[in-house]
Design a protein around this motif. Structure first.
Motif, PDB file in Angstrom:
ATOM      1  N   VAL A 201      -3.369   2.690   5.874  1.00  0.00           N
ATOM      2  CA  VAL A 201      -2.784   1.466   6.074  1.00  0.00           C
ATOM      3  C   VAL A 201      -1.594   1.338   6.947  1.00  0.00           C
ATOM      4  O   VAL A 201      -0.540   2.257   6.766  1.00  0.00           O
ATOM      5  CB  VAL A 201      -2.535   0.813   4.629  1.00  0.00           C
ATOM      6  CG1 VAL A 201      -2.151  -0.517   4.574  1.00  0.00           C
ATOM      7  CG2 VAL A 201      -3.770   1.097   3.582  1.00  0.00           C
ATOM      8  N   CYS A 202      -1.544   0.422   7.860  1.00  0.00           N
ATOM      9  CA  CYS A 202      -0.433   0.324   8.870  1.00  0.00           C
ATOM     10  C   CYS A 202      -0.508  -0.845   9.469  1.00  0.00           C
ATOM     11  O   CYS A 202      -1.460  -1.727   9.595  1.00  0.00           O
ATOM     12  CB  CYS A 202      -0.453   1.419   9.794  1.00  0.00           C
ATOM     13  SG  CYS A 202       1.142   1.588  10.705  1.00  0.00           S
ATOM     14  N   GLY A 203       0.881  -1.514   9.204  1.00  0.00           N
ATOM     15  CA  GLY A 203       1.203  -3.067   9.691  1.00  0.00           C
ATOM     16  C   GLY A 203       2.438  -3.461   9.117  1.00  0.00           C
ATOM     17  O   GLY A 203       3.268  -2.791   8.719  1.00  0.00           O
ATOM     18  N   PRO A 204       2.510  -4.707   9.707  1.00  0.00           N
ATOM     19  CA  PRO A 204       3.664  -5.291   8.883  1.00  0.00           C
ATOM     20  C   PRO A 204       3.850  -5.343   7.133  1.00  0.00           C
ATOM     21  O   PRO A 204       2.902  -4.999   6.704  1.00  0.00           O
ATOM     22  CB  PRO A 204       3.631  -6.776   9.075  1.00  0.00           C
ATOM     23  CG  PRO A 204       2.596  -6.721  10.292  1.00  0.00           C
ATOM     24  CD  PRO A 204       1.814  -5.628  10.337  1.00  0.00           C
ATOM     25  N   ALA A 209       1.487  -4.328   1.724  1.00  0.00           N
ATOM     26  CA  ALA A 209       1.654  -4.383   0.263  1.00  0.00           C
ATOM     27  C   ALA A 209       0.618  -5.445  -0.229  1.00  0.00           C
ATOM     28  O   ALA A 209       0.134  -5.048  -1.331  1.00  0.00           O
ATOM     29  CB  ALA A 209       2.877  -5.438   0.060  1.00  0.00           C
ATOM     30  N   LEU A 210      -0.058  -6.346   0.796  1.00  0.00           N
ATOM     31  CA  LEU A 210      -1.230  -6.830   0.043  1.00  0.00           C
ATOM     32  C   LEU A 210      -2.451  -6.050   0.025  1.00  0.00           C
ATOM     33  O   LEU A 210      -3.257  -5.838  -1.110  1.00  0.00           O
ATOM     34  CB  LEU A 210      -1.682  -8.059   1.240  1.00  0.00           C
ATOM     35  CG  LEU A 210      -3.081  -8.901   1.197  1.00  0.00           C
ATOM     36  CD1 LEU A 210      -3.205  -9.647  -0.159  1.00  0.00           C
ATOM     37  CD2 LEU A 210      -3.303  -9.388   2.352  1.00  0.00           C
ATOM     38  N   VAL A 211      -2.789  -5.106   1.026  1.00  0.00           N
ATOM     39  CA  VAL A 211      -3.728  -4.244   0.997  1.00  0.00           C
ATOM     40  C   VAL A 211      -3.816  -3.321  -0.148  1.00  0.00           C
ATOM     41  O   VAL A 211      -4.637  -3.039  -0.911  1.00  0.00           O
ATOM     42  CB  VAL A 211      -3.952  -3.467   2.502  1.00  0.00           C
ATOM     43  CG1 VAL A 211      -4.882  -2.381   2.464  1.00  0.00           C
ATOM     44  CG2 VAL A 211      -4.098  -4.545   3.686  1.00  0.00           C
ATOM     45  N   GLU A 212      -2.444  -2.715  -0.170  1.00  0.00           N
ATOM     46  CA  GLU A 212      -2.331  -1.512  -1.302  1.00  0.00           C
ATOM     47  C   GLU A 212      -2.618  -2.231  -2.652  1.00  0.00           C
ATOM     48  O   GLU A 212      -3.072  -1.641  -3.441  1.00  0.00           O
ATOM     49  CB  GLU A 212      -1.015  -1.074  -0.942  1.00  0.00           C
ATOM     50  CG  GLU A 212      -0.451  -0.130   0.228  1.00  0.00           C
ATOM     51  CD  GLU A 212       0.838   0.069   0.496  1.00  0.00           C
ATOM     52  OE1 GLU A 212       1.127   0.907   1.201  1.00  0.00           O
ATOM     53  OE2 GLU A 212       1.575  -0.845  -0.038  1.00  0.00           O
ATOM     54  N   GLY A 218     -10.936   4.199  -6.679  1.00  0.00           N
ATOM     55  CA  GLY A 218     -10.002   5.200  -7.016  1.00  0.00           C
ATOM     56  C   GLY A 218      -9.847   6.307  -5.984  1.00  0.00           C
ATOM     57  O   GLY A 218      -9.305   7.335  -6.014  1.00  0.00           O
ATOM     58  N   GLY A 219      -9.998   5.634  -4.542  1.00  0.00           N
ATOM     59  CA  GLY A 219      -9.887   6.571  -3.294  1.00  0.00           C
ATOM     60  C   GLY A 219      -8.099   6.685  -3.026  1.00  0.00           C
ATOM     61  O   GLY A 219      -7.541   5.896  -3.588  1.00  0.00           O
ATOM     62  N   GLN A 220      -8.159   7.651  -2.428  1.00  0.00           N
ATOM     63  CA  GLN A 220      -6.591   7.971  -1.986  1.00  0.00           C
ATOM     64  C   GLN A 220      -6.137   6.931  -0.792  1.00  0.00           C
ATOM     65  O   GLN A 220      -7.019   6.571  -0.023  1.00  0.00           O
ATOM     66  CB  GLN A 220      -6.460   9.582  -1.417  1.00  0.00           C
ATOM     67  CG  GLN A 220      -6.620  10.455  -2.456  1.00  0.00           C
ATOM     68  CD  GLN A 220      -6.133  11.760  -1.809  1.00  0.00           C
ATOM     69  OE1 GLN A 220      -5.057  11.791  -1.415  1.00  0.00           O
ATOM     70  NE2 GLN A 220      -6.792  12.760  -2.202  1.00  0.00           N
ATOM     71  N   VAL A 221      -5.014   6.623  -1.120  1.00  0.00           N
ATOM     72  CA  VAL A 221      -4.438   5.645  -0.122  1.00  0.00           C
ATOM     73  C   VAL A 221      -3.166   6.205   0.677  1.00  0.00           C
ATOM     74  O   VAL A 221      -2.192   6.825   0.022  1.00  0.00           O
ATOM     75  CB  VAL A 221      -3.889   4.397  -0.830  1.00  0.00           C
ATOM     76  CG1 VAL A 221      -3.238   3.348   0.139  1.00  0.00           C
ATOM     77  CG2 VAL A 221      -5.056   3.840  -1.780  1.00  0.00           C
ATOM     78  N   PHE A 222      -3.167   6.090   2.127  1.00  0.00           N
ATOM     79  CA  PHE A 222      -2.194   6.637   2.807  1.00  0.00           C
ATOM     80  C   PHE A 222      -1.612   5.505   3.552  1.00  0.00           C
ATOM     81  O   PHE A 222      -2.141   4.823   4.212  1.00  0.00           O
ATOM     82  CB  PHE A 222      -2.779   7.602   3.741  1.00  0.00           C
ATOM     83  CG  PHE A 222      -3.474   8.770   3.424  1.00  0.00           C
ATOM     84  CD1 PHE A 222      -2.771  10.105   3.055  1.00  0.00           C
ATOM     85  CD2 PHE A 222      -4.728   8.834   2.959  1.00  0.00           C
ATOM     86  CE1 PHE A 222      -3.439  11.041   2.392  1.00  0.00           C
ATOM     87  CE2 PHE A 222      -5.531   9.877   2.339  1.00  0.00           C
ATOM     88  CZ  PHE A 222      -5.027  10.975   1.933  1.00  0.00           C
ATOM     89  N   SER A 223      -0.270   5.346   3.656  1.00  0.00           N
ATOM     90  CA  SER A 223       0.413   4.158   4.142  1.00  0.00           C
ATOM     91  C   SER A 223       1.304   4.702   5.273  1.00  0.00           C
ATOM     92  O   SER A 223       2.349   5.842   4.817  1.00  0.00           O
ATOM     93  CB  SER A 223       1.064   3.222   3.260  1.00  0.00           C
ATOM     94  OG  SER A 223       0.119   2.756   2.304  1.00  0.00           O
ATOM     95  N   GLU A 224       1.651   4.191   6.524  1.00  0.00           N
ATOM     96  CA  GLU A 224       2.585   4.479   7.457  1.00  0.00           C
ATOM     97  C   GLU A 224       3.749   3.472   7.696  1.00  0.00           C
ATOM     98  O   GLU A 224       3.026   2.265   7.823  1.00  0.00           O
ATOM     99  CB  GLU A 224       1.924   4.970   8.578  1.00  0.00           C
ATOM    100  CG  GLU A 224       3.036   5.114   9.988  1.00  0.00           C
ATOM    101  CD  GLU A 224       3.252   6.700   9.544  1.00  0.00           C
ATOM    102  OE1 GLU A 224       3.719   6.945   8.666  1.00  0.00           O
ATOM    103  OE2 GLU A 224       3.292   7.351  10.658  1.00  0.00           O
ATOM    104  N   ARG A 225       4.931   3.741   7.371  1.00  0.00           N
ATOM    105  CA  ARG A 225       5.839   2.546   7.387  1.00  0.00           C
ATOM    106  C   ARG A 225       6.887   2.955   8.221  1.00  0.00           C
ATOM    107  O   ARG A 225       7.354   4.481   8.394  1.00  0.00           O
ATOM    108  CB  ARG A 225       6.639   2.590   6.084  1.00  0.00           C
ATOM    109  CG  ARG A 225       5.644   1.408   5.205  1.00  0.00           C
ATOM    110  CD  ARG A 225       6.290   1.587   3.744  1.00  0.00           C
ATOM    111  NE  ARG A 225       5.694   0.224   3.036  1.00  0.00           N
ATOM    112  CZ  ARG A 225       4.652   0.335   2.235  1.00  0.00           C
ATOM    113  NH1 ARG A 225       3.933   1.429   2.246  1.00  0.00           N
ATOM    114  NH2 ARG A 225       4.168  -0.694   1.679  1.00  0.00           N
ATOM    115  N   PHE A 226       7.667   2.588   9.039  1.00  0.00           N
ATOM    116  CA  PHE A 226       8.619   2.572   9.837  1.00  0.00           C
ATOM    117  C   PHE A 226      10.066   1.959   9.532  1.00  0.00           C
ATOM    118  O   PHE A 226      10.962   1.703  10.528  1.00  0.00           O
ATOM    119  CB  PHE A 226       8.307   2.414  11.315  1.00  0.00           C
ATOM    120  CG  PHE A 226       7.475   3.667  11.788  1.00  0.00           C
ATOM    121  CD1 PHE A 226       7.593   4.864  11.972  1.00  0.00           C
ATOM    122  CD2 PHE A 226       6.010   3.114  12.256  1.00  0.00           C
ATOM    123  CE1 PHE A 226       6.823   5.734  12.569  1.00  0.00           C
ATOM    124  CE2 PHE A 226       5.174   4.137  12.659  1.00  0.00           C
ATOM    125  CZ  PHE A 226       5.388   5.616  12.784  1.00  0.00           C
TER     126      PHE A 226
END
Length: 340
Positions: A201-204, A209-212, A218-226
């Motif tokens: 997941v990456c974006g504003p 937050a909506l996607v997460e 039960g899949g793994q979730v990886f998020s990229e924030r800057f």
């Protein structure tokens, strides 16, 4: 070991206009030996109006498929660096950047990959998709959200990948102007039977937050924030927020080395190493201040430090004593930290 405080030069060999507000910069790092993993980013150092500024941008290329290093930058309102790069950089210019960093990378598995991107968040997600398609047998499905059709990025690139990998890549585009804002039901519908897949997941921040929050299964979730988001703190490393007027802790000393400078100041409870360095009159490197970019990375050579958040450093780097100083809080009365 390369660290974000070690910059190197790269020549801009080409510039690709992706849309009215976005450019892809094709880079040739000087000296060779520039290796990276799909999904990683570099921190760029530029001077704007007499001020040195640092910003992190992801690669849109992937080492498995691209012979050139590419980073894509979208202009943002009041974004000093993004606007400067889009307006002032030309082919043949040189830029300063760090070695690649970040843990928003593929893990070794053959389960499906789901990518969720909002706007320019497609940049690292595209890199991951290229790598997964070229280097594994994984199915890849992308949900790309944009405001309008003219803001869509990498449409031709993704179309080419669909043709090259028939049956393995699916791209669903959601345009707010035509369908309204993406909602949890739309995310669940997209996931379908792939609830156990790896999700990137990456974006504003509101999009992420909506996607997460809506992802089923039960899949793994990886998020990229800057930056901009509140650090996500594991309960085991929760640290109280700093007080407005911290009192000196008897016997506690924080020693900081930055270049040729060395200062030692009394420790203040709950103060991060970055805050301490500023209080000591130093100007250490930093950017996001949320534990996402590693610009402020330094090495602890004495004492012990805990991090409130860490989305960048690997386990090996932490074991070697590296910390994000914007998130690092001393656990022992005396700590020595060195910026490289």
């Amino acid at each position: 070991m390369p660290t974000p405080s070690l910059f190197r030069r790269a020549t801009v060999t080409r510039i690709v206009r992706e849309n009215a507000d976005t450019r892809t910069f094709v880079l040739a790092p000087h000296g060779g030996g520039f290796s990276y993993r799909a999904g990683q980013f570099c921190t760029f150092r530029v001077e704007v109006d007499g001020r040195v500024l640092l910003r992190s941008y992801s690669m849109s290329s992937a080492p498995e498929t691209d012979g050139e290093l590419m980073t894509t930058v979208k202009r943002v309102p009041d974004g000093k660096v993004s606007n400067w790069l889009n307006d002032h950089v030309s082919e043949g210019d040189e830029l300063d950047l760090t070695e690649p960093r970040g843990t928003f990378c593929l893990r070794e598995t053959e389960i499906p990959l789901l990518g969720f991107s909002g706007g320019s968040g497609i940049t690292p997600v595209l890199s991951l998709a290229k790598s997964a398609l070229a280097g594994t047998g994984r199915r890849v499905r992308l949900l790309c959200a944009d405001r309008t059709r003219d803001m869509v990025l990498f449409d031709s690139v993704l179309s080419g990948l669909i043709e090259r990998y028939p049956g393995r890549l699916t791209v669903v585009r959601h345009l707010d102007a035509e369908k309204g804002l993406l909602d949890p039901a739309g995310i669940k519908e997209f996931v379908g039977a792939d609830g156990e897949a790896d999700a990137y997941v990456c974006g504003p921040e509101p999009f992420m937050a909506l996607v997460e929050s809506a992802l089923p299964g039960g899949g793994q979730v990886f998020s990229e924030r800057f930056g901009g988001a509140a650090p996500r703190r594991p309960a085991a490393e929760s640290v109280p927020a700093p007080t407005s007027a911290p009192a000196a802790e008897p016997g506690g000393t924080i020693t900081i080395r930055l270049g040729t400078q060395r200062v030692a100041v009394p420790r203040h409870p709950d103060e991060t190493l970055l805050q301490t360095a500023r209080r000591a009159g130093l100007a250490p490197p930093f950017s996001c201040e949320a534990g996402n970019c590693a610009t402020c990375m330094a090495r602890v050579t004495e004492g012990s430090v805990t991090m409130r958040a860490n989305d960048v450093l690997t386990e090996d780097e932490v074991a070697e004593g590296y910390v994000l100083t914007c998130q690092g809080v001393p656990k022992t009365p005396s700590v020595t930290v060195e910026y490289e």
